[in-house]
Design a protein around this motif. Structure first.
Motif, PDB file in Angstrom:
ATOM      1  N   ARG A   6       0.833  -1.190   0.000  1.00 26.49           N
ATOM      2  CA  ARG A   6       0.000   0.000   0.000  1.00 26.49           C
ATOM      3  C   ARG A   6       0.879   1.256   0.000  1.00 26.49           C
ATOM      4  NH1 ARG A   6      -5.319  -1.336   1.819  1.00 26.49           N
ATOM      5  NH2 ARG A   6      -5.418  -3.486   2.582  1.00 26.49           N
ATOM      6  N   TRP A   8       1.814   4.778   1.271  1.00 26.07           N
ATOM      7  CA  TRP A   8       1.631   5.480   2.542  1.00 26.07           C
ATOM      8  C   TRP A   8       2.223   6.875   2.446  1.00 26.07           C
ATOM      9  CZ3 TRP A   8       5.673   6.107   6.609  1.00 26.07           C
ATOM     10  CH2 TRP A   8       5.180   6.820   7.718  1.00 26.07           C
ATOM     11  N   TYR A  14      -6.432   8.286   6.845  1.00 21.25           N
ATOM     12  CA  TYR A  14      -6.970   7.292   5.933  1.00 21.25           C
ATOM     13  C   TYR A  14      -8.346   6.834   6.399  1.00 21.25           C
ATOM     14  CZ  TYR A  14      -2.344   6.871   3.836  1.00 21.25           C
ATOM     15  OH  TYR A  14      -1.166   7.144   3.180  1.00 21.25           O
ATOM     16  N   THR A  70      -2.134   8.683  10.533  1.00 22.36           N
ATOM     17  CA  THR A  70      -0.809   8.069  10.642  1.00 22.36           C
ATOM     18  C   THR A  70       0.234   9.175  10.623  1.00 22.36           C
ATOM     19  OG1 THR A  70      -0.527   7.818   8.245  1.00 22.36           O
ATOM     20  CG2 THR A  70      -1.649   6.037   9.413  1.00 22.36           C
ATOM     21  N   GLU A  74       2.989   3.554   8.717  1.00 21.13           N
ATOM     22  CA  GLU A  74       1.823   3.302   7.887  1.00 21.13           C
ATOM     23  C   GLU A  74       0.703   2.614   8.684  1.00 21.13           C
ATOM     24  OE1 GLU A  74       4.746  -0.134   7.278  1.00 21.13           O
ATOM     25  OE2 GLU A  74       4.819   2.059   7.444  1.00 21.13           O
ATOM     26  N   SER A  76      -1.032   0.050   8.017  1.00 21.12           N
ATOM     27  CA  SER A  76      -1.061  -1.410   7.963  1.00 21.12           C
ATOM     28  C   SER A  76      -0.513  -2.043   9.245  1.00 21.12           C
ATOM     29  CB  SER A  76      -0.267  -1.919   6.752  1.00 21.12           C
ATOM     30  OG  SER A  76       1.085  -1.503   6.832  1.00 21.12           O
ATOM     31  N   SER A 107      -8.423   0.820   2.300  1.00 18.82           N
ATOM     32  CA  SER A 107      -7.972   2.120   2.819  1.00 18.82           C
ATOM     33  C   SER A 107      -7.946   3.150   1.709  1.00 18.82           C
ATOM     34  CB  SER A 107      -6.581   2.003   3.461  1.00 18.82           C
ATOM     35  OG  SER A 107      -5.599   1.709   2.493  1.00 18.82           O
TER      36      SER A 107
END
Length: 230
Positions: A6, A8, A14, A70, A74, A76, A107
């Motif tokens: 992903r 970031w 997000y 964030t 990130e 995740s 996201s």
């Protein structure tokens, strides 16, 4: 085949959605909702060094909406721990076998203050649009009541939304029925009103202050405007 990494962007928020596998319920009773919120708090504490913030949330029967800010890491990392811990809890409690979630979480990077306002409103109106409650403040498992000041602000930090100077700096924009985009176009985004930033509960969070009530009532009017258009 490995899934793509992903993208970031540091210091960004997000919109994150987690759905039950095949649209199955991931919350079956009030204890499940409470556990998920406790696990969010656990993850905020566990990753304190990365300064994650929850801007708002809504836990629906078969999916979850979060806005996660964030700062240094990130999303995740945060979501992997949160979803894994809740899946272990759910599987053990209900003797569940198989995948609890549908794929990975979704996201979406929130790139403007306008979108932050709109997405927070969309999240808080989910239970109303699903015909679960008549008003968003009637729903027990979202952050909306904290936004409008009827509950003490916990877990979340509403400052980025409530101190957004697009939000009803001048009430005439809403009296005329203009959307947020109209306000931005007419007045410009301008500077962010700094109210403070207490982790796990924004400094706008004290309900009694007249100034703080003003920000919260501005947001309530913004949400109710969308209800009137339904």
């Amino acid at each position: 085949m490995p899934e793509p990494k992903r993208v970031w962007v540091p210091d960004s928020s997000y919109h994150i959605t987690t759905r039950g596998n095949r649209k199955s319920d991931i919350f079956k009773d009030s204890a499940d909702y409470s556990m998920y919120l406790l696990l969010i708090k656990d993850c905020l504490n566990y990753y304190e060094e990365f300064s994650y913030e929850i801007i708002c949330y809504c836990l629906m029967t078969n999916h979850v909406h979060l806005i996660v800010k964030t700062n240094e890491k990130e999303a995740s990392t945060f979501m992997r721990r949160l979803n894994s811990m809740y899946a272990k809890y759910f599987n053990k409690k209900y003797d569940y076998r198989g995948h609890l979630y549908q794929d990975r979480y979704f996201s979406n990077l929130i790139q403007t203050k306008v979108k932050l306002l709109e997405i927070s409103r969309y999240i808080h109106l989910n239970p109303v649009r699903a015909n679960m409650v008549r008003l968003p403040e009637d729903y027990n498992y979202s952050s909306y009541s904290m936004y409008i000041g009827t509950k003490e602000e916990r877990l979340i930090n509403s400052d980025d939304v409530l101190s957004n100077n697009i939000l009803l700096n001048d009430s005439k924009f809403f009296d005329e029925g203009k959307d947020v985009e109209d306000i931005e176009a007419t007045k410009g985004v301008g500077s962010h009103r700094s109210i403070g930033n207490d982790r796990g509960g924004g400094s706008i969070g004290s309900i009694g202050s007249g100034r703080n009530i003003k920000y919260r009532m501005e947001y309530k009017a913004f949400v109710e405007k969308a209800l009137r258009r339904q």
